[in-house]
Design an enzyme around this catalytic site. Structure first.
Site, short mmCIF file in Angstrom:
data_model
loop_
_atom_site.label_atom_id
_atom_site.label_comp_id
_atom_site.label_asym_id
_atom_site.label_seq_id
_atom_site.Cartn_x
_atom_site.Cartn_y
_atom_site.Cartn_z
N ALA A 99 0.80 -1.22 0.00
CA ALA A 99 0.00 0.00 0.00
C ALA A 99 0.84 1.27 0.00
CB ALA A 99 -0.93 0.00 1.22
N GLY A 110 -1.77 0.14 -4.85
CA GLY A 110 -2.07 -0.06 -3.44
C GLY A 110 -2.24 1.25 -2.70
N TYR A 130 6.57 -14.49 -14.54
CA TYR A 130 5.54 -13.52 -14.16
C TYR A 130 4.15 -13.99 -14.59
CZ TYR A 130 3.05 -9.09 -13.72
OH TYR A 130 2.14 -8.11 -13.37
#
Length: 303
Positions: free
Chosen positions: A21, A26, A171
């Site tokens: 965050a 985020g 990924y």
């Protein structure tokens, strides 16, 4: 009219845990939820950066910082204990943090690091926090995937990609795992009669620092520097990239087991709407197989 964050319902009295965050999507999600009255727990690896991010939020926002390194199962467990000790009831868990396109490496637990951080770290965190969520009416678990999941498959017999590693391959596998986990979790929550729902989303192509500060150094011939220069020209902002996450977390019409992303240019940009997951990701047999593998690797079983 397209959805936008002004439609987020009042979040007063609700508690939201957001991984990663301190920046990008985020941080934008934290800002919007806090502005609507939520208590926001910023679960971040780098406490210095988390404190700097907190300083950019309104002083009266109800925000708590918890140290969380998703590359360490021990750190995940410690963070969960700290969160539950203070907040035995949770309303939102946003599994947002992640890494992207890095050189081959392992977490401290020996996992391929993109799979270990993006998926296994969140798998364990969700399992540990679930008792605080499952009986809370209207609670949601939102896991951030990527349009890159379309290029992935789960290498069940070589999950750490030994001898087969590629940045994009790793990924894509990790983000496919995020989506499969979110969907399989919702199946299990519904069978258990739980109140909470699990949803997935993706930001499209958003200009964030997901790849990490070392991408320019970790890509061959310094191509990461070129990517970083071009990236803002090819993407939407982190603000708009956060909208699918916020939609999945708060919109009354968002449903458990569904996947949300941008509406335009093949889900690259635009306001949020229901996205089209790859059929592979929705396969219940593969979802169960990934779940069993994740339990085996982490030693973590859901309540």
């Amino acid at each position: 009219m397209p959805w936008n964050p002004s439609e987020i319902p009042d979040q007063s009295g609700r508690v939201a845990v957001i991984t990663g965050a301190n920046s990008g999507i985020g941080f934008k999600a934290a800002r919007h939820l806090a502005a609507k009255g939520a208590t926001v727990i910023m679960a971040c690896r780098n406490l210095e950066k988390a404190r700097a991010a907190r300083a950019r939020l309104p002083a009266d926002a109800n925000v708590r910082i918890v140290e969380l390194d998703l590359g360490s199962q021990a750190s995940v467990k410690k963070a969960a204990e700290e969160i539950l000790a203070e907040y035995p009831r949770l309303d939102l868990l946003l599994n947002n943090a992640g890494i992207m396109w890095l050189e081959e490496g392992r977490t401290e637990d020996g996992f391929e690091r993109q799979f270990g951080i993006n998926h296994l770290g969140h798998f364990t965190l969700t399992a540990l926090l679930l008792p605080a969520l499952r009986d809370v009416v209207g609670s949601r678990i939102v896991t951030v995937s990527s349009i890159a999941h379309r290029a992935g498959r789960i290498h069940f017999d070589n999950i750490h990609l030994d001898g087969q590693y590629g940045r994009q391959r790793a990924y894509a596998q990790a983000k496919l795992a995020n989506l499969m986990f979110a969907v399989e979790l919702d199946r299990r929550l519904q069978r258990a009669g739980a109140q909470t729902r699990s949803l997935a989303c993706h930001p499209g192509i958003a200009s964030t620092n997901l790849a990490g500060p070392g991408i320019a150094e970790e890509t061959p011939l310094g191509i990461g520097r070129v990517v970083r220069w071009l990236w803002p020209l090819m993407t939407q902002s982190a603000e708009k990239g956060a909208w699918p996450t916020l939609y999945a977390a708060t919109a009354p019409q968002a449903e458990g087991g569904h996947y949300y992303g941008p509406a335009r240019l093949k889900e690259a940009v635009g306001p949020p709407r229901e996205a089209r997951p790859r059929r592979y990701a929705m396969d219940p047999e593969k979802g169960q197989r990934l779940w069993a593998l994740s339990e085996s690797l982490t030693g973590q079983h859901f309540p």
